[in-house]
Design a protein around this motif. Sequence first.
Motif, PDB file in Angstrom:
ATOM      1  N   ARG A 172      10.521  -7.716  -5.246  1.00 15.12           N
ATOM      2  CA  ARG A 172       9.970  -7.906  -6.410  1.00 15.12           C
ATOM      3  C   ARG A 172       9.440  -9.482  -6.419  1.00 15.12           C
ATOM      4  NH1 ARG A 172      10.127 -10.577 -10.800  1.00 15.12           N
ATOM      5  NH2 ARG A 172      12.362 -11.332 -10.384  1.00 15.12           N
ATOM      6  N   LYS A 173      10.261 -10.368  -6.152  1.00 14.94           N
ATOM      7  CA  LYS A 173       9.811 -11.772  -6.110  1.00 14.94           C
ATOM      8  C   LYS A 173       8.788 -12.159  -5.082  1.00 14.94           C
ATOM      9  CE  LYS A 173      14.254 -13.545  -7.766  1.00 14.94           C
ATOM     10  NZ  LYS A 173      15.380 -14.425  -7.444  1.00 14.94           N
ATOM     11  N   ARG A 174       8.944 -11.681  -3.888  1.00 11.79           N
ATOM     12  CA  ARG A 174       8.293 -12.018  -2.722  1.00 11.79           C
ATOM     13  C   ARG A 174       6.761 -11.212  -2.944  1.00 11.79           C
ATOM     14  NH1 ARG A 174       9.599 -11.923   3.364  1.00 11.79           N
ATOM     15  NH2 ARG A 174       9.721 -14.011   2.853  1.00 11.79           N
ATOM     16  N   TYR A 175       6.725  -9.976  -3.343  1.00 13.90           N
ATOM     17  CA  TYR A 175       5.348  -9.497  -3.382  1.00 13.90           C
ATOM     18  C   TYR A 175       4.880  -8.832  -4.743  1.00 13.90           C
ATOM     19  CZ  TYR A 175       5.877  -9.698   1.846  1.00 13.90           C
ATOM     20  OH  TYR A 175       5.875  -9.788   2.914  1.00 13.90           O
ATOM     21  N   ASP A 176       5.803  -8.883  -5.855  1.00 10.67           N
ATOM     22  CA  ASP A 176       5.676  -8.573  -6.967  1.00 10.67           C
ATOM     23  C   ASP A 176       5.731  -6.958  -7.070  1.00 10.67           C
ATOM     24  OD1 ASP A 176       5.500  -8.645  -9.785  1.00 10.67           O
ATOM     25  OD2 ASP A 176       3.325  -8.588  -9.882  1.00 10.67           O
ATOM     26  N   GLN A 224       1.047  -1.222  -0.076  1.00  5.49           N
ATOM     27  CA  GLN A 224      -0.141  -0.006   0.063  1.00  5.49           C
ATOM     28  C   GLN A 224       0.870   1.292  -0.135  1.00  5.49           C
ATOM     29  OE1 GLN A 224      -3.277  -0.056   2.752  1.00  5.49           O
ATOM     30  NE2 GLN A 224      -3.501  -2.294   2.442  1.00  5.49           N
ATOM     31  N   ALA A 225       2.180   1.287   0.284  1.00  5.42           N
ATOM     32  CA  ALA A 225       2.926   2.474   0.083  1.00  5.42           C
ATOM     33  C   ALA A 225       3.089   2.903  -1.443  1.00  5.42           C
ATOM     34  CB  ALA A 225       4.630   2.058   0.463  1.00  5.42           C
ATOM     35  N   ARG A 226       2.931   4.287  -1.360  1.00  8.15           N
ATOM     36  CA  ARG A 226       3.069   4.787  -2.605  1.00  8.15           C
ATOM     37  C   ARG A 226       4.422   4.426  -3.284  1.00  8.15           C
ATOM     38  NH1 ARG A 226       0.909   9.695  -4.762  1.00  8.15           N
ATOM     39  NH2 ARG A 226      -0.708   8.871  -3.638  1.00  8.15           N
ATOM     40  N   ARG A 227       5.537   4.590  -2.630  1.00  9.41           N
ATOM     41  CA  ARG A 227       6.857   4.155  -2.999  1.00  9.41           C
ATOM     42  C   ARG A 227       7.508   3.166  -2.152  1.00  9.41           C
ATOM     43  NH1 ARG A 227      10.512   9.086  -5.279  1.00  9.41           N
ATOM     44  NH2 ARG A 227      11.585   7.298  -6.198  1.00  9.41           N
ATOM     45  N   VAL A 228       8.248   2.204  -2.417  1.00  5.99           N
ATOM     46  CA  VAL A 228       9.355   1.356  -1.678  1.00  5.99           C
ATOM     47  C   VAL A 228      10.710   1.767  -2.169  1.00  5.99           C
ATOM     48  CG1 VAL A 228       9.822  -0.790  -0.701  1.00  5.99           C
ATOM     49  CG2 VAL A 228       7.409  -0.254  -1.234  1.00  5.99           C
ATOM     50  N   LEU A 229      11.602   2.300  -1.244  1.00  3.39           N
ATOM     51  CA  LEU A 229      12.737   2.588  -1.498  1.00  3.39           C
ATOM     52  C   LEU A 229      13.720   1.449  -1.048  1.00  3.39           C
ATOM     53  CD1 LEU A 229      12.306   6.132  -0.691  1.00  3.39           C
ATOM     54  CD2 LEU A 229      12.373   5.380  -3.210  1.00  3.39           C
ATOM     55  N   CYS A 230      14.587   0.786  -1.678  1.00  4.26           N
ATOM     56  CA  CYS A 230      15.457  -0.277  -1.283  1.00  4.26           C
ATOM     57  C   CYS A 230      16.874   0.460  -1.303  1.00  4.26           C
ATOM     58  CB  CYS A 230      15.171  -1.210  -2.225  1.00  4.26           C
ATOM     59  SG  CYS A 230      13.812  -2.330  -1.795  1.00  4.26           S
ATOM     60  N   MET A 231      17.745  -0.194  -0.457  1.00  2.00           N
ATOM     61  CA  MET A 231      19.190   0.386  -0.299  1.00  2.00           C
ATOM     62  C   MET A 231      19.912  -0.636  -1.550  1.00  2.00           C
ATOM     63  SD  MET A 231      19.103   2.539   1.731  1.00  2.00           S
ATOM     64  CE  MET A 231      20.650   2.857   2.372  1.00  2.00           C
ATOM     65  N   THR A 232      19.686  -1.867  -1.721  1.00  2.00           N
ATOM     66  CA  THR A 232      20.485  -2.564  -2.666  1.00  2.00           C
ATOM     67  C   THR A 232      19.474  -2.885  -3.776  1.00  2.00           C
ATOM     68  OG1 THR A 232      20.132  -4.534  -1.529  1.00  2.00           O
ATOM     69  CG2 THR A 232      22.000  -3.126  -0.752  1.00  2.00           C
ATOM     70  N   GLU A 233      20.361  -3.547  -4.891  1.00  2.00           N
ATOM     71  CA  GLU A 233      19.823  -4.387  -5.693  1.00  2.00           C
ATOM     72  C   GLU A 233      19.022  -5.704  -5.444  1.00  2.00           C
ATOM     73  OE1 GLU A 233      18.830  -3.492  -9.020  1.00  2.00           O
ATOM     74  OE2 GLU A 233      19.691  -1.644  -9.326  1.00  2.00           O
ATOM     75  N   GLY A 234      19.938  -6.128  -4.636  1.00  2.00           N
ATOM     76  CA  GLY A 234      19.473  -7.603  -3.916  1.00  2.00           C
ATOM     77  C   GLY A 234      18.067  -7.457  -3.118  1.00  2.00           C
TER      78      GLY A 234
END
Length: 175
Positions: free
Chosen positions: A129-133, A113-123
């Motif tokens: 992406r795999k877990r929640y698409d 439900q977040a507008r954006r999800v900001l990750c620190m690493t490509e991994g």
Amino acid sequence: HYLRQEEAFSPPCKTIYLRPPRIGLLERSYDRVIGHMAGLVRAFIRHHVNRWKPDVIMGALPIVDFFVPGFQVAQEFDIPFYAHMHDLWRENSGENKHRRVLADRWEEIVLRQARRVLCMTEGQKEHYRKRYDLSCDLMPHTITPETLQAAPNRMVKPTLPGRTVLFVGNFSQAM
């Protein structure tokens, strides 16, 4: 101070850093009582939302005790919530701890439900992406390769032994 920020950093928009009030003895038993204080944390955040009228609420995980209430207040006020995932939530939460209970209950809800999800690493980005698409954005750590190369290669002695250091995230308002 128990929350420091880089003084040379100048954000591209008006930013209000939310700092929790100093609470004395409670700081020492934080993990045992914070789960019972979510209502107070929401009230604290709600107060600042009413005061500053932010355009975005950005919660920084792993400070999960402000992350979930920040998300809840964002929904209450219909303000976009940005999830800054400094770490993996569920995977880095200990079994049978307050953090793990919150991860099991809230991780999927908040991230979807977040507008954006900001990750620190490509991994990390690929993991979500795999877990929640999810299509997450990359916001790499601000440590440059040169700084990392020059950093000490051993653990340093803590400068605040016995103290709890807490970063609560921030509210951002477009200028």
